[in-house]
Design a protein around this motif. Structure first.
Motif, PDB file in Angstrom:
ATOM      1  N   LEU A 105       0.831  -1.202   0.000  1.00 50.33           N
ATOM      2  CA  LEU A 105       0.000   0.000   0.000  1.00 50.33           C
ATOM      3  C   LEU A 105       0.866   1.253   0.000  1.00 50.33           C
ATOM      4  CD1 LEU A 105      -2.658   1.515   0.208  1.00 50.33           C
ATOM      5  CD2 LEU A 105      -2.616   1.141   2.687  1.00 50.33           C
ATOM      6  N   LEU A 106       1.908   1.262   0.825  1.00 54.04           N
ATOM      7  CA  LEU A 106       2.772   2.439   0.883  1.00 54.04           C
ATOM      8  C   LEU A 106       3.503   2.639  -0.444  1.00 54.04           C
ATOM      9  CD1 LEU A 106       3.035   4.306   3.298  1.00 54.04           C
ATOM     10  CD2 LEU A 106       5.263   3.297   3.785  1.00 54.04           C
ATOM     11  N   LYS A 107       3.906   1.547  -1.066  1.00 49.90           N
ATOM     12  CA  LYS A 107       4.550   1.634  -2.373  1.00 49.90           C
ATOM     13  C   LYS A 107       3.581   2.190  -3.413  1.00 49.90           C
ATOM     14  CE  LYS A 107       6.801  -1.356  -5.837  1.00 49.90           C
ATOM     15  NZ  LYS A 107       5.735  -1.597  -6.828  1.00 49.90           N
ATOM     16  N   ALA A 108       2.315   1.779  -3.324  1.00 45.11           N
ATOM     17  CA  ALA A 108       1.315   2.256  -4.279  1.00 45.11           C
ATOM     18  C   ALA A 108       1.068   3.754  -4.137  1.00 45.11           C
ATOM     19  CB  ALA A 108       0.004   1.493  -4.086  1.00 45.11           C
ATOM     20  N   THR A 109       1.219   4.291  -2.938  1.00 44.57           N
ATOM     21  CA  THR A 109       1.017   5.729  -2.758  1.00 44.57           C
ATOM     22  C   THR A 109       2.101   6.535  -3.445  1.00 44.57           C
ATOM     23  OG1 THR A 109       2.290   5.858  -0.688  1.00 44.57           O
ATOM     24  CG2 THR A 109      -0.072   5.352  -0.518  1.00 44.57           C
ATOM     25  N   ARG A 110       3.218   5.892  -3.763  1.00 46.25           N
ATOM     26  CA  ARG A 110       4.312   6.600  -4.421  1.00 46.25           C
ATOM     27  C   ARG A 110       4.354   6.325  -5.911  1.00 46.25           C
ATOM     28  NH1 ARG A 110       9.282   6.978  -0.200  1.00 46.25           N
ATOM     29  NH2 ARG A 110       8.011   7.307   1.652  1.00 46.25           N
ATOM     30  N   LEU A 149      -1.755   8.412   4.112  1.00 50.71           N
ATOM     31  CA  LEU A 149      -1.986   9.856   4.008  1.00 50.71           C
ATOM     32  C   LEU A 149      -0.698  10.630   4.266  1.00 50.71           C
ATOM     33  CD1 LEU A 149      -5.430  10.332   5.840  1.00 50.71           C
ATOM     34  CD2 LEU A 149      -4.994   9.973   3.407  1.00 50.71           C
ATOM     35  N   ASN A 150       0.073  10.194   5.258  1.00 45.63           N
ATOM     36  CA  ASN A 150       1.352  10.845   5.531  1.00 45.63           C
ATOM     37  C   ASN A 150       2.299  10.736   4.342  1.00 45.63           C
ATOM     38  OD1 ASN A 150       0.598  11.638   8.071  1.00 45.63           O
ATOM     39  ND2 ASN A 150       1.778  10.096   9.168  1.00 45.63           N
ATOM     40  N   SER A 151       2.243   9.600   3.656  1.00 45.22           N
ATOM     41  CA  SER A 151       3.103   9.417   2.482  1.00 45.22           C
ATOM     42  C   SER A 151       2.783  10.439   1.401  1.00 45.22           C
ATOM     43  CB  SER A 151       2.931   7.996   1.925  1.00 45.22           C
ATOM     44  OG  SER A 151       3.688   7.799   0.747  1.00 45.22           O
ATOM     45  N   TYR A 152       1.499  10.674   1.167  1.00 37.44           N
ATOM     46  CA  TYR A 152       1.104  11.675   0.180  1.00 37.44           C
ATOM     47  C   TYR A 152       1.481  13.082   0.646  1.00 37.44           C
ATOM     48  CZ  TYR A 152      -1.656   8.265  -2.484  1.00 37.44           C
ATOM     49  OH  TYR A 152      -2.048   7.201  -3.270  1.00 37.44           O
ATOM     50  N   SER A 153       1.305  13.352   1.933  1.00 40.21           N
ATOM     51  CA  SER A 153       1.662  14.674   2.449  1.00 40.21           C
ATOM     52  C   SER A 153       3.160  14.913   2.334  1.00 40.21           C
ATOM     53  CB  SER A 153       1.225  14.809   3.920  1.00 40.21           C
ATOM     54  OG  SER A 153      -0.181  14.753   4.045  1.00 40.21           O
ATOM     55  N   TRP A 154       3.955  13.868   2.539  1.00 39.44           N
ATOM     56  CA  TRP A 154       5.404  13.984   2.404  1.00 39.44           C
ATOM     57  C   TRP A 154       5.785  14.372   0.968  1.00 39.44           C
ATOM     58  CZ3 TRP A 154       8.897  10.360  -0.089  1.00 39.44           C
ATOM     59  CH2 TRP A 154      10.239  10.665   0.115  1.00 39.44           C
ATOM     60  N   GLN A 155       4.954  13.959   0.010  1.00 39.71           N
ATOM     61  CA  GLN A 155       5.178  14.339  -1.393  1.00 39.71           C
ATOM     62  C   GLN A 155       4.555  15.703  -1.717  1.00 39.71           C
ATOM     63  OE1 GLN A 155       4.473  10.695  -4.075  1.00 39.71           O
ATOM     64  NE2 GLN A 155       3.761   9.958  -2.087  1.00 39.71           N
ATOM     65  N   THR A 206      -4.673  13.913  -2.589  1.00 42.07           N
ATOM     66  CA  THR A 206      -4.416  12.730  -1.773  1.00 42.07           C
ATOM     67  C   THR A 206      -5.623  11.793  -1.756  1.00 42.07           C
ATOM     68  OG1 THR A 206      -2.789  13.801  -0.326  1.00 42.07           O
ATOM     69  CG2 THR A 206      -4.011  11.943   0.591  1.00 42.07           C
ATOM     70  N   LEU A 207      -6.804  12.347  -1.525  1.00 42.58           N
ATOM     71  CA  LEU A 207      -8.010  11.526  -1.482  1.00 42.58           C
ATOM     72  C   LEU A 207      -8.301  10.901  -2.844  1.00 42.58           C
ATOM     73  CD1 LEU A 207     -10.292  13.793   0.724  1.00 42.58           C
ATOM     74  CD2 LEU A 207      -9.302  11.594   1.376  1.00 42.58           C
ATOM     75  N   LEU A 208      -8.075  11.671  -3.898  1.00 38.31           N
ATOM     76  CA  LEU A 208      -8.296  11.152  -5.245  1.00 38.31           C
ATOM     77  C   LEU A 208      -7.401   9.945  -5.513  1.00 38.31           C
ATOM     78  CD1 LEU A 208      -9.548  11.503  -8.126  1.00 38.31           C
ATOM     79  CD2 LEU A 208      -7.590  12.974  -8.640  1.00 38.31           C
ATOM     80  N   LEU A 209      -6.104  10.078  -5.204  1.00 35.22           N
ATOM     81  CA  LEU A 209      -5.159   8.989  -5.462  1.00 35.22           C
ATOM     82  C   LEU A 209      -5.421   7.796  -4.550  1.00 35.22           C
ATOM     83  CD1 LEU A 209      -1.840  10.999  -5.973  1.00 35.22           C
ATOM     84  CD2 LEU A 209      -3.309   9.997  -7.722  1.00 35.22           C
TER      85      LEU A 209
END
Length: 405
Positions: free
Chosen positions: A64-69, A262-268, A275-278
């Motif tokens: 999941l974390l990999k998918a956020t990136r 969510l933190n992963s997206y915020s870090w980017q 963030t919600l869309l992705l």
């Protein structure tokens, strides 16, 4: 021993060590039935079940974390098949494992075979790196330098002995990057104690509970953890929203996994709307319709209180969430998980599909009800009782959740 164990499942480390020892004892093998104590069989089954669940949930978290990136990484030009560290994108998820014993090896094999993450993005720090030749041949850097590993990794798995943990934490505490997540599989050490040992608000630690009707056969059918996690039936019972396997993970851990995303997206530096869309596209790709981006399945108020959500401007990011507090106190998302069986069903489908995406397996969606039915109109309980209390809980975490030494 027949009674329900504590939420920590006693000690995961002890159970897994027992599983390793029992591998060479024929009285603990599935085919040895006549004259075998049911209590001993149950102990062996639980030990194997803890190993399978622990590795499954760790792999799910990393995927999941990999998918956020990946969403952001897809826009970049990255040389295909490049294995050199200089060619790695900054968005790639880097995983470190401290400990090369039984737990560390099981986790390493599961990540390599099931996560879709290359060995060149995994490093292991252990006192005996020479025993990890199988990992080195797959591109995994194996050495003994905990500080070096922590300063490099985005996610660090603690797979050491409980007696070694205080020294390791003292050694690495000032080398942890701000966005690095510490994921502990040393369940003999509770989360409040980990908070004392490490100056980090990004610690994940799954807590497991056994039910009285836990099955034996489901866990001991497959010889290795990786073999078990390639079995669709086993994957279904390891789902965080399932209790059919007799081993249940704390639902607040699952909530923390989504807050970590969510933190992963915020870090980017992505806005909360992006963030919600992705996140919706990652979690519910079959149900999510881009045209409904203005009303996504997961809303801001599913994660923060409504007053704070209404104050966000379109370009604002989500606040940086304290993952330790999410696991110790109620949060908007954990309340939604607890009250919405429909959300649980859809997350179960997401979990299964994500875990089997490299296995050619799929599980039909039997719910027959659109996810938006509950998330576009969150339950009243989600908005009542969240009027700033969650933000206050976060601020008080360090003082109210600490454990006496």
């Amino acid at each position: 021993m027949q009674q329900q164990l504590s939420t920590d499942g006693e000690s995961l480390l002890f159970e897994l060590k027992m599983a390793d020892i029992m591998a060479n004892l024929k009285t603990f093998q599935p085919e040895y039935e006549e004259g075998t104590s049911e209590t001993l069989l149950r102990l062996g089954s639980r030990a194997k079940g803890l190993a399978v669940n622990g590795c499954a949930h760790a792999v799910f978290f990393c995927k999941l974390l990999k998918a956020t990136r990946q969403k952001e990484e897809s826009c970049k030009e990255v040389p295909l098949y490049s294995l050199e560290p200089e060619s790695k994108s900054n968005q790639s998820l880097k995983i470190g494992i401290i400990g090369g014993g039984h737990i560390g090896k099981q986790l390493g094999r599961a990540l390599l075979e099931l996560s879709g993450i290359s060995g060149y993005y995994i490093q292991i720090s252990t006192r005996r790196p020479e025993t990890l030749l199988e990992f080195q041949m797959l591109g995994v850097d194996c050495y003994y330098n905990n500080r070096q590993l922590v300063s490099w990794a985005d996610v660090v798995f603690l797979c050491c002995l409980p007696s070694h943990l205080p020294h390791i934490c003292l050694e690495i505490q000032d080398a942890i990057k701000e966005h690095c997540i510490i994921y502990s599989l040393v369940t003999a050490i509770p989360l409040p104690r980990l908070m004392q040992l490490l100056p980090s608000k990004a610690i994940l630690r799954p807590q497991y509970t056994f039910t009285d009707d836990d099955p034996i056969d489901i866990w001991v059918t497959n010889r290795t953890v990786v073999e078990a996690l390639k079995n669709p039936a086993v994957l279904q019972v390891t789902c965080p929203c399932s209790c059919t396997g007799g081993i249940i993970v704390n639902m607040k851990w699952l909530a923390a996994v989504f807050y970590a995303a969510l933190n992963s997206y915020s870090w980017q530096r992505l806005s909360y709307a992006k963030t919600l869309l992705l996140l919706n596209q990652v979690c519910f790709p079959e149900n999510f319709v881009p045209a409904s981006a203005e009303q996504p399945f997961l809303l801001a108020e599913n994660f923060i209180n409504q007053a704070f959500a209404s104050s966000l401007s379109p370009d604002d990011t989500f606040p940086w969430f304290d993952l330790t507090t999410v696991q110790l106190k109620k949060s908007p998302f954990s309340q939604l998980l607890a009250t919405s069986t429909l959300l649980q069903d859809n997350i179960a489908l997401f979990y299964y599909n994500m875990m089997t995406e490299n296995l050619g397996e799929s599980m039909p969606d039997t719910s027959g009800i659109p996810l938006s039915a509950v998330l576009l109109k969150p339950p009243k309980a989600l908005s009542d009782g969240i009027d700033g209390s969650y933000m206050g809980d976060v601020e008080q975490a360090s003082s109210t959740d600490s454990e006496e030494t």
